[in-house]
Design an enzyme around this catalytic site. Structure first.
Site, PDB file in Angstrom:
ATOM      1  N   ASP A   6       0.879  -1.177   0.000  1.00 26.44           N
ATOM      2  CA  ASP A   6       0.000   0.000   0.000  1.00 26.44           C
ATOM      3  C   ASP A   6       0.913   1.224   0.000  1.00 26.44           C
ATOM      4  O   ASP A   6       2.121   1.110   0.184  1.00 26.44           O
ATOM      5  CB  ASP A   6      -0.894  -0.020   1.249  1.00 26.44           C
ATOM      6  CG  ASP A   6      -1.814   1.197   1.336  1.00 26.44           C
ATOM      7  OD1 ASP A   6      -2.377   1.597   0.305  1.00 26.44           O
ATOM      8  OD2 ASP A   6      -1.951   1.776   2.433  1.00 26.44           O
ATOM      9  N   SER A   7       0.294   2.389  -0.171  1.00 24.14           N
ATOM     10  CA  SER A   7       1.074   3.627  -0.090  1.00 24.14           C
ATOM     11  C   SER A   7       1.595   3.869   1.323  1.00 24.14           C
ATOM     12  O   SER A   7       2.493   4.689   1.512  1.00 24.14           O
ATOM     13  CB  SER A   7       0.193   4.812  -0.489  1.00 24.14           C
ATOM     14  OG  SER A   7      -0.903   4.901   0.411  1.00 24.14           O
ATOM     15  N   TYR A  38      -0.969   8.425  -2.251  1.00 24.54           N
ATOM     16  CA  TYR A  38      -1.103   8.219  -3.692  1.00 24.54           C
ATOM     17  C   TYR A  38      -2.317   8.978  -4.252  1.00 24.54           C
ATOM     18  O   TYR A  38      -2.376   9.276  -5.444  1.00 24.54           O
ATOM     19  CB  TYR A  38      -1.372   6.741  -3.999  1.00 24.54           C
ATOM     20  CG  TYR A  38      -0.192   5.778  -3.960  1.00 24.54           C
ATOM     21  CD1 TYR A  38       1.128   6.203  -3.829  1.00 24.54           C
ATOM     22  CD2 TYR A  38      -0.428   4.408  -4.090  1.00 24.54           C
ATOM     23  CE1 TYR A  38       2.165   5.286  -3.812  1.00 24.54           C
ATOM     24  CE2 TYR A  38       0.608   3.494  -4.085  1.00 24.54           C
ATOM     25  CZ  TYR A  38       1.905   3.935  -3.941  1.00 24.54           C
ATOM     26  OH  TYR A  38       2.932   3.022  -3.941  1.00 24.54           O
ATOM     27  N   GLY A  39      -3.319   9.185  -3.372  1.00 23.47           N
ATOM     28  CA  GLY A  39      -4.663   9.564  -3.806  1.00 23.47           C
ATOM     29  C   GLY A  39      -4.786  10.749  -4.751  1.00 23.47           C
ATOM     30  O   GLY A  39      -5.661  10.767  -5.606  1.00 23.47           O
ATOM     31  N   CYS A  69      -4.422  -1.583  -1.909  1.00 24.13           N
ATOM     32  CA  CYS A  69      -4.617  -0.152  -2.111  1.00 24.13           C
ATOM     33  C   CYS A  69      -5.613  -0.014  -3.260  1.00 24.13           C
ATOM     34  O   CYS A  69      -5.343  -0.482  -4.373  1.00 24.13           O
ATOM     35  CB  CYS A  69      -3.273   0.467  -2.476  1.00 24.13           C
ATOM     36  SG  CYS A  69      -3.372   2.197  -2.955  1.00 24.13           S
ATOM     37  N   ASN A  70      -6.763   0.581  -2.975  1.00 22.71           N
ATOM     38  CA  ASN A  70      -7.778   0.760  -4.023  1.00 22.71           C
ATOM     39  C   ASN A  70      -7.245   1.640  -5.141  1.00 22.71           C
ATOM     40  O   ASN A  70      -7.498   1.401  -6.322  1.00 22.71           O
ATOM     41  CB  ASN A  70      -9.027   1.423  -3.448  1.00 22.71           C
ATOM     42  CG  ASN A  70      -9.741   0.555  -2.434  1.00 22.71           C
ATOM     43  OD1 ASN A  70     -10.767  -0.041  -2.722  1.00 22.71           O
ATOM     44  ND2 ASN A  70      -9.195   0.475  -1.235  1.00 22.71           N
ATOM     45  N   THR A  71      -6.500   2.681  -4.770  1.00 23.20           N
ATOM     46  CA  THR A  71      -5.998   3.643  -5.742  1.00 23.20           C
ATOM     47  C   THR A  71      -5.062   2.950  -6.740  1.00 23.20           C
ATOM     48  O   THR A  71      -5.198   3.103  -7.956  1.00 23.20           O
ATOM     49  CB  THR A  71      -5.248   4.782  -5.011  1.00 23.20           C
ATOM     50  OG1 THR A  71      -6.087   5.270  -3.957  1.00 23.20           O
ATOM     51  CG2 THR A  71      -4.882   5.894  -5.941  1.00 23.20           C
ATOM     52  N   GLU A 147      -2.109   7.694   9.048  1.00 20.36           N
ATOM     53  CA  GLU A 147      -0.633   7.618   9.055  1.00 20.36           C
ATOM     54  C   GLU A 147      -0.075   8.169  10.365  1.00 20.36           C
ATOM     55  O   GLU A 147       0.950   7.717  10.848  1.00 20.36           O
ATOM     56  CB  GLU A 147      -0.039   8.392   7.867  1.00 20.36           C
ATOM     57  CG  GLU A 147      -0.244   7.722   6.513  1.00 20.36           C
ATOM     58  CD  GLU A 147       0.494   6.392   6.339  1.00 20.36           C
ATOM     59  OE1 GLU A 147       1.656   6.279   6.768  1.00 20.36           O
ATOM     60  OE2 GLU A 147      -0.112   5.449   5.788  1.00 20.36           O
ATOM     61  N   CYS A 179     -10.951   2.837   0.478  1.00 12.80           N
ATOM     62  CA  CYS A 179      -9.523   3.107   0.672  1.00 12.80           C
ATOM     63  C   CYS A 179      -9.121   2.294   1.889  1.00 12.80           C
ATOM     64  O   CYS A 179      -9.835   2.305   2.907  1.00 12.80           O
ATOM     65  CB  CYS A 179      -9.273   4.601   0.914  1.00 12.80           C
ATOM     66  SG  CYS A 179      -7.598   4.974   1.486  1.00 12.80           S
ATOM     67  N   THR A 180      -8.002   1.585   1.791  1.00 19.03           N
ATOM     68  CA  THR A 180      -7.639   0.662   2.870  1.00 19.03           C
ATOM     69  C   THR A 180      -7.208   1.365   4.157  1.00 19.03           C
ATOM     70  O   THR A 180      -7.115   0.728   5.203  1.00 19.03           O
ATOM     71  CB  THR A 180      -6.532  -0.301   2.405  1.00 19.03           C
ATOM     72  OG1 THR A 180      -5.441   0.475   1.857  1.00 19.03           O
ATOM     73  CG2 THR A 180      -7.053  -1.258   1.352  1.00 19.03           C
ATOM     74  N   HIS A 181      -6.960   2.653   4.087  1.00 16.45           N
ATOM     75  CA  HIS A 181      -6.682   3.382   5.336  1.00 16.45           C
ATOM     76  C   HIS A 181      -7.955   3.559   6.167  1.00 16.45           C
ATOM     77  O   HIS A 181      -7.896   3.638   7.395  1.00 16.45           O
ATOM     78  CB  HIS A 181      -6.123   4.779   5.034  1.00 16.45           C
ATOM     79  CG  HIS A 181      -4.658   4.808   4.682  1.00 16.45           C
ATOM     80  ND1 HIS A 181      -4.187   4.446   3.452  1.00 16.45           N
ATOM     81  CD2 HIS A 181      -3.573   5.189   5.414  1.00 16.45           C
ATOM     82  CE1 HIS A 181      -2.863   4.591   3.426  1.00 16.45           C
ATOM     83  NE2 HIS A 181      -2.465   5.046   4.610  1.00 16.45           N
TER      84      HIS A 181
HETATM   85  N1  DGL Z   1      -4.749   3.165   1.008  1.00 12.54           N
HETATM   86  C1  DGL Z   1      -4.878   3.593  -0.312  1.00 12.54           C
HETATM   87  C2  DGL Z   1      -6.150   3.210  -0.997  1.00 12.54           C
HETATM   88  O1  DGL Z   1      -6.696   2.166  -0.676  1.00 12.54           O
HETATM   89  C3  DGL Z   1      -4.210   4.860  -0.767  1.00 12.54           C
HETATM   90  C4  DGL Z   1      -4.354   6.065   0.062  1.00 12.54           C
HETATM   91  C5  DGL Z   1      -3.450   7.164  -0.460  1.00 12.54           C
HETATM   92  O2  DGL Z   1      -2.234   6.941  -0.468  1.00 12.54           O
HETATM   93  O3  DGL Z   1      -3.980   8.206  -0.868  1.00 12.54           O
HETATM   94  O4  DGL Z   1      -6.617   3.876  -1.875  1.00 12.54           O
END
Ligand code: DGL
Length: 258
Positions: A6-7, A38-39, A69-71, A147, A179-181
């Protein structure tokens, strides 16, 4: 060996479920935190990072990669599958389970700007039955909260409420966490949106991973350990990842019976 990336620390919400489901496997987790978030980034940048991280994971021994990571999944998984000769499992906002759980037929999707703008996400959304209204919101500031380990309290509540307000006004009764966060903010989300079903795709991703590994004969049957074997790597400072793993993942895993 399973590679997961993931990011940042968000993919630990997926790692947690993978460890519960596949506790005998060896797992290497990579946080690309030198480039987090990453978003808001350009898709080509996210694809370049996906290639670099996959090279790193395979050099560590990964023979299957979970893009947690969905992104990155929405913009890079097709290119990864074309290029690398290993299986990939990705993450997508669970809009169909959200629609199935909804009584009002109004659902919310919380995700990054890059995910919501991707053609992969839009195709999934557009395949929903007619009559389902989808309210999309970027979880502005959510990644930074997670984070920094700020999961509740006034700042977390204010940030989460800002994203939830348009959804609640529209009458959503189910929200897909895209988003996995975001699952790490689930307690705050549920407190601010009482009665709304919140859907984290991680348990079904772990189930799907098990199916893919099983079909390819990748499940280990030989190993006797008292705890999943997890290696944690980062492109930046590793201390945040280790701290988050120790506080948010490890305690839940201590009850696993092998
Ligand atoms: N956790 C990530 C996701 O699932 C990326 C979040 C990010 O880095 O913006 O999209």
């Amino acid at each position: 060996m399973i590679g997961i990336y993931d990011s940042g620390v968000g993919g630990l919400s997926v790692l947690r479920e993978v460890c519960k489901r596949l506790p005998r496997e060896r797992i290497v987790y990579y946080s690309d935190n030198a480039f987090c978030p990453y978003g808001g980034r350009d898709p080509q940048f996210i694809r370049d990072r996906a290639f670099a991280v996959t090279e790193k994971l395979t050099s560590e021994g990964a023979d299957i990669v979970v893009v947690a990571c969905n992104t990155a999944t929405t913009v890079a998984i097709a290119a990864l599958r074309n290029h690398f000769n290993i299986p990939f499992v990705g993450l997508e906002p669970a809009v169909k389970p959200a629609a199935a759980a909804s009584v009002t037929s109004v659902i919310g999707v919380l995700a990054t700007a890059a995910t919501l703008a991707s053609s992969k996400y839009r195709a999934t959304r557009d395949s929903l039955p007619r009559g389902i209204k989808v309210v999309e919101c970027v979880g502005e500031g959510f990644v930074e909260l997670v984070e920094n380990g700020c999961l509740d309290g006034p700042l977390a509540e204010e940030t989460v409420l800002r994203a939830l307000e348009p959804m609640l006004e529209a009458g959503v009764d189910a929200i897909a966490l895209g988003c996995t966060h975001y699952p790490f903010l689930r307690g705050t989300i549920e407190r601010l949106a009482p009665g709304v079903t919140v859907i984290d795709p991680a348990p079904s991703v772990a189930r799907h991973l098990e199916t893919v590994m099983s079909a390819r004969g990748l499940i280990r049957r030989d190993r006797q350990t008292s705890f999943p074997d997890v290696t944690l790597l980062s492109s930046g400072d590793n201390s945040n990842l280790v701290r988050t793993y120790n506080t948010l993942v490890k305690p839940e895993l201590s009850s696993i019976k092998l």
